[in-house]
Write a protein that holds these residues in place. Structure first.
Motif, PDB file in Angstrom:
ATOM      1  N   LEU A 130       1.948   1.673  -3.540  1.00  0.00           N
ATOM      2  CA  LEU A 130       0.796   2.151  -4.296  1.00  0.00           C
ATOM      3  C   LEU A 130       0.610   3.653  -4.112  1.00  0.00           C
ATOM      4  O   LEU A 130       0.402   4.402  -5.086  1.00  0.00           O
ATOM      5  CB  LEU A 130      -0.461   1.399  -3.851  1.00  0.00           C
ATOM      6  CG  LEU A 130      -1.790   1.792  -4.482  1.00  0.00           C
ATOM      7  CD1 LEU A 130      -1.834   1.388  -5.950  1.00  0.00           C
ATOM      8  CD2 LEU A 130      -2.956   1.148  -3.734  1.00  0.00           C
ATOM      9  N   ASP A 131       0.701   4.122  -2.868  1.00  0.00           N
ATOM     10  CA  ASP A 131       0.553   5.553  -2.592  1.00  0.00           C
ATOM     11  C   ASP A 131       1.650   6.366  -3.270  1.00  0.00           C
ATOM     12  O   ASP A 131       1.387   7.431  -3.857  1.00  0.00           O
ATOM     13  CB  ASP A 131       0.601   5.797  -1.083  1.00  0.00           C
ATOM     14  CG  ASP A 131      -0.756   5.684  -0.422  1.00  0.00           C
ATOM     15  OD1 ASP A 131      -1.710   5.250  -1.094  1.00  0.00           O
ATOM     16  OD2 ASP A 131      -0.865   6.015   0.784  1.00  0.00           O
TER      17      ASP A 131
ATOM     18  N   LEU B 266      -3.709   1.857 -10.956  1.00  0.00           N
ATOM     19  CA  LEU B 266      -3.442   3.273 -11.227  1.00  0.00           C
ATOM     20  C   LEU B 266      -3.480   3.623 -12.705  1.00  0.00           C
ATOM     21  O   LEU B 266      -3.337   4.799 -13.063  1.00  0.00           O
ATOM     22  CB  LEU B 266      -2.073   3.657 -10.655  1.00  0.00           C
ATOM     23  CG  LEU B 266      -1.891   3.490  -9.142  1.00  0.00           C
ATOM     24  CD1 LEU B 266      -0.482   3.860  -8.734  1.00  0.00           C
ATOM     25  CD2 LEU B 266      -2.915   4.322  -8.376  1.00  0.00           C
ATOM     26  N   LYS B 267      -3.636   2.607 -13.548  1.00  0.00           N
ATOM     27  CA  LYS B 267      -3.585   2.822 -15.016  1.00  0.00           C
ATOM     28  C   LYS B 267      -2.254   3.473 -15.398  1.00  0.00           C
ATOM     29  O   LYS B 267      -2.194   4.412 -16.187  1.00  0.00           O
ATOM     30  CB  LYS B 267      -4.761   3.695 -15.473  1.00  0.00           C
ATOM     31  CG  LYS B 267      -6.128   3.119 -15.127  1.00  0.00           C
ATOM     32  CD  LYS B 267      -6.376   1.793 -15.822  1.00  0.00           C
ATOM     33  CE  LYS B 267      -7.814   1.305 -15.617  1.00  0.00           C
ATOM     34  NZ  LYS B 267      -8.072   0.816 -14.248  1.00  0.00           N
ATOM     35  N   GLN B 268      -1.182   2.941 -14.771  1.00  0.00           N
ATOM     36  CA  GLN B 268       0.176   3.427 -15.004  1.00  0.00           C
ATOM     37  C   GLN B 268       1.071   2.230 -15.299  1.00  0.00           C
ATOM     38  O   GLN B 268       0.606   1.088 -15.340  1.00  0.00           O
ATOM     39  CB  GLN B 268       0.689   4.199 -13.773  1.00  0.00           C
ATOM     40  CG  GLN B 268      -0.107   5.449 -13.466  1.00  0.00           C
ATOM     41  CD  GLN B 268       0.274   6.121 -12.147  1.00  0.00           C
ATOM     42  OE1 GLN B 268      -0.349   7.088 -11.737  1.00  0.00           O
ATOM     43  NE2 GLN B 268       1.287   5.597 -11.454  1.00  0.00           N
TER      44      GLN B 268
ATOM     45  N   THR C 229       5.617   0.903 -11.871  1.00  0.00           N
ATOM     46  CA  THR C 229       5.996   0.033 -10.762  1.00  0.00           C
ATOM     47  C   THR C 229       6.532  -1.289 -11.285  1.00  0.00           C
ATOM     48  O   THR C 229       5.919  -1.902 -12.166  1.00  0.00           O
ATOM     49  CB  THR C 229       4.798  -0.221  -9.829  1.00  0.00           C
ATOM     50  OG1 THR C 229       4.297   1.030  -9.342  1.00  0.00           O
ATOM     51  CG2 THR C 229       5.201  -1.087  -8.643  1.00  0.00           C
TER      52      THR C 229
ATOM     53  N   HIS D   1       0.823  -1.215   0.000  1.00  0.00           N
ATOM     54  CA  HIS D   1       0.000   0.000   0.000  1.00  0.00           C
ATOM     55  C   HIS D   1       0.854   1.261   0.000  1.00  0.00           C
ATOM     56  O   HIS D   1       0.463   2.283  -0.593  1.00  0.00           O
ATOM     57  CB  HIS D   1      -0.948  -0.019   1.191  1.00  0.00           C
ATOM     58  CG  HIS D   1      -2.044  -1.035   1.077  1.00  0.00           C
ATOM     59  ND1 HIS D   1      -3.107  -0.897   0.210  1.00  0.00           N
ATOM     60  CD2 HIS D   1      -2.234  -2.230   1.704  1.00  0.00           C
ATOM     61  CE1 HIS D   1      -3.910  -1.935   0.305  1.00  0.00           C
ATOM     62  NE2 HIS D   1      -3.401  -2.760   1.203  1.00  0.00           N
TER      63      HIS D   1
ATOM     64  N   ARG E 198       1.149   6.473  -6.998  1.00  0.00           N
ATOM     65  CA  ARG E 198       0.034   7.362  -7.340  1.00  0.00           C
ATOM     66  C   ARG E 198       0.471   8.822  -7.298  1.00  0.00           C
ATOM     67  O   ARG E 198       0.127   9.616  -8.186  1.00  0.00           O
ATOM     68  CB  ARG E 198      -1.132   7.138  -6.379  1.00  0.00           C
ATOM     69  CG  ARG E 198      -2.331   8.058  -6.655  1.00  0.00           C
ATOM     70  CD  ARG E 198      -3.386   7.974  -5.577  1.00  0.00           C
ATOM     71  NE  ARG E 198      -4.036   6.674  -5.565  1.00  0.00           N
ATOM     72  CZ  ARG E 198      -3.962   5.798  -4.570  1.00  0.00           C
ATOM     73  NH1 ARG E 198      -3.204   6.087  -3.498  1.00  0.00           N
ATOM     74  NH2 ARG E 198      -4.587   4.651  -4.615  1.00  0.00           N
ATOM     75  N   GLN E 199       1.224   9.173  -6.264  1.00  0.00           N
ATOM     76  CA  GLN E 199       1.644  10.563  -6.104  1.00  0.00           C
ATOM     77  C   GLN E 199       2.725  10.970  -7.092  1.00  0.00           C
ATOM     78  O   GLN E 199       2.858  12.150  -7.417  1.00  0.00           O
ATOM     79  CB  GLN E 199       2.158  10.774  -4.678  1.00  0.00           C
ATOM     80  CG  GLN E 199       1.102  10.631  -3.602  1.00  0.00           C
ATOM     81  CD  GLN E 199       1.683  10.837  -2.212  1.00  0.00           C
ATOM     82  OE1 GLN E 199       2.392  11.810  -1.960  1.00  0.00           O
ATOM     83  NE2 GLN E 199       1.402   9.910  -1.304  1.00  0.00           N
TER      84      GLN E 199
ATOM     85  N   PRO F 289       3.787   9.575 -10.589  1.00  0.00           N
ATOM     86  CA  PRO F 289       3.797   8.745 -11.804  1.00  0.00           C
ATOM     87  C   PRO F 289       5.058   8.918 -12.634  1.00  0.00           C
ATOM     88  O   PRO F 289       5.338   8.098 -13.518  1.00  0.00           O
ATOM     89  CB  PRO F 289       2.558   9.222 -12.566  1.00  0.00           C
ATOM     90  CG  PRO F 289       2.278  10.596 -12.038  1.00  0.00           C
ATOM     91  CD  PRO F 289       2.704  10.563 -10.606  1.00  0.00           C
TER      92      PRO F 289
ATOM     93  N   ILE G 241      -0.508  -2.932  -8.891  1.00  0.00           N
ATOM     94  CA  ILE G 241      -0.402  -1.485  -8.693  1.00  0.00           C
ATOM     95  C   ILE G 241      -0.559  -0.749 -10.022  1.00  0.00           C
ATOM     96  O   ILE G 241      -1.299   0.240 -10.122  1.00  0.00           O
ATOM     97  CB  ILE G 241       0.940  -1.128  -8.022  1.00  0.00           C
ATOM     98  CG1 ILE G 241       0.949  -1.632  -6.572  1.00  0.00           C
ATOM     99  CG2 ILE G 241       1.196   0.378  -8.058  1.00  0.00           C
ATOM    100  CD1 ILE G 241       2.294  -1.501  -5.875  1.00  0.00           C
ATOM    101  N   ASN G 242       0.108  -1.237 -11.047  1.00  0.00           N
ATOM    102  CA  ASN G 242       0.009  -0.595 -12.360  1.00  0.00           C
ATOM    103  C   ASN G 242      -1.422  -0.614 -12.886  1.00  0.00           C
ATOM    104  O   ASN G 242      -1.914   0.385 -13.440  1.00  0.00           O
ATOM    105  CB  ASN G 242       0.948  -1.279 -13.346  1.00  0.00           C
ATOM    106  CG  ASN G 242       2.409  -0.971 -13.077  1.00  0.00           C
ATOM    107  OD1 ASN G 242       2.734   0.096 -12.569  1.00  0.00           O
ATOM    108  ND2 ASN G 242       3.284  -1.903 -13.403  1.00  0.00           N
TER     109      ASN G 242
END
Length: 321
Positions: free
Chosen positions: A22-23, A52-54, A57, A19, A26-27, A29, A48-49
């Motif tokens: 993940l945070d 976040l649609k990223q 990671t 987590h 998110r903060q 990218p 995680i990816n």
């Protein structure tokens, strides 16, 4: 994408570490976020990816109980020319509640994973840590006998005796090794803070210790008996509000504690804060023993002597070069 910075989270494939990663992802990218553990059976980086649609990671294998694995991680890091490390979250830990367990290298396993592997990782990666980077070491309130955690109180004699316990320590309760290792986390935090300020003050690297509180359901109890694992994973997480009422406020969901860990690692609010101990987002005093300069210096000396392969590397570790 060319990432500007890196963040590393050990124990990052599950629970608190997951987590927190993940945070941070998110903060930021624009950062490469690396989750580390011995394996990634749950495909944490992919999770995680996807959440976040990223795609920033990744997972890199790391066994903190094995110095060869730690050194291979560092060699791979240099070879692949990853971005400078802005956040280094030394989070992984494990408890062995029964008889004492040793690593293949002969070190008491709790101390090896929780402290020694992390210290070696820091020193090997130090040349690649960015200016004004943050190092956050996940400690625990169990290090302080005044907290009455239910675990045996931490007793620090020497670093050597935590690594190779004499019979009086080796034959004691297995959870005592965890209390001792968590005290070592805080002693090393204070030792590192002092020497960073002395050796490389211009780099502004900050280091703090963090108590996430009790987090029912995490992987910390995976070496416990089947009945205890059932209670820890299936029952306690569902009654966390009751536990908080009965036993006090420092009991949290992993995601809530992770937000505090990420805050220490990347928030502008914590810029420049170093050499402190936090319970969540609150700075608090650590145990009386954790401020003992004799213990702090002993652990520092023992750790360097054990981790360094030769005098040249010891000098490099001591000087943060």
């Amino acid at each position: 994408m060319a990432y500007t910075r890196s963040a590393i989270v050990t124990g990052g494939t599950q629970n608190l570490g997951y987590h927190a990663a993940l945070d941070i992802a998110r903060q930021h990218p624009d950062w490469l976020v690396v989750v580390c553990s011995r394996s990634d059976r749950e495909h944490a980086a992919d999770s995680i990816n996807e959440a976040l649609k990223q795609s920033n990671t990744i997972f890199i294998s790391l066994d903190l109980s094995d110095s060869k694995s730690v050194r291979n991680f560092a060699k791979d890091w240099v070879a692949k020319n990853y971005p400078p490390i802005q956040a280094l979250c030394l989070n992984a830990a494990l408890q062995f509640p029964g008889q004492i367990v040793y690593t293949a290298e002969g070190i008491e396993a709790t101390f090896a994973i929780t402290h020694v592997g992390h210290a070696l990782l820091f020193h090997l990666l130090c040349p690649h840590i960015a200016s004004k980077a943050r190092v956050v070491i996940t400690a625990s309130g169990v290090h302080d006998p005044a907290n009455y955690s239910g675990l045996p109180p931490a007793v620090y004699t020497t670093g050597e005796e935590l690594a190779h316990p004499p019979p009086a320590i080796a034959n004691g309760p297995g959870q005592g090794h965890y209390s001792n290792a968590k005290l070592a986390n805080i002693l090393w935090t204070y030792a590192l803070h002092k020497r960073l300020r002395q050796r490389i003050p211009d780099r502004g690297v900050a280091v703090n210790a963090f108590d996430p509180g009790l987090m029912p359901g995490t992987g910390l109890a995976r070496e416990y008996s089947a009945p205890m694992r059932f209670l820890w994973h299936k029952v306690f997480p569902k009654i966390t509000p009751i536990l908080k009422t009965v036993y006090g406020g420092n009991i949290h969901k992993p995601s809530d504690s992770a937000a505090s860990l990420a805050w220490l690692a990347v928030s502008n609010e914590t810029d420049g804060i170093s050499g402190k101990y936090f319970e969540g987002k609150k700075e608090i005093p650590s145990s009386k023993d954790s401020y003992d300069e004799t213990k702090i210096d002993d652990l520092w000396r023992w750790t360097l002597q054990y981790c360094a392969q030769d005098d040249t590397e010891a000098a490099r570790f001591e000087g943060f070069t």
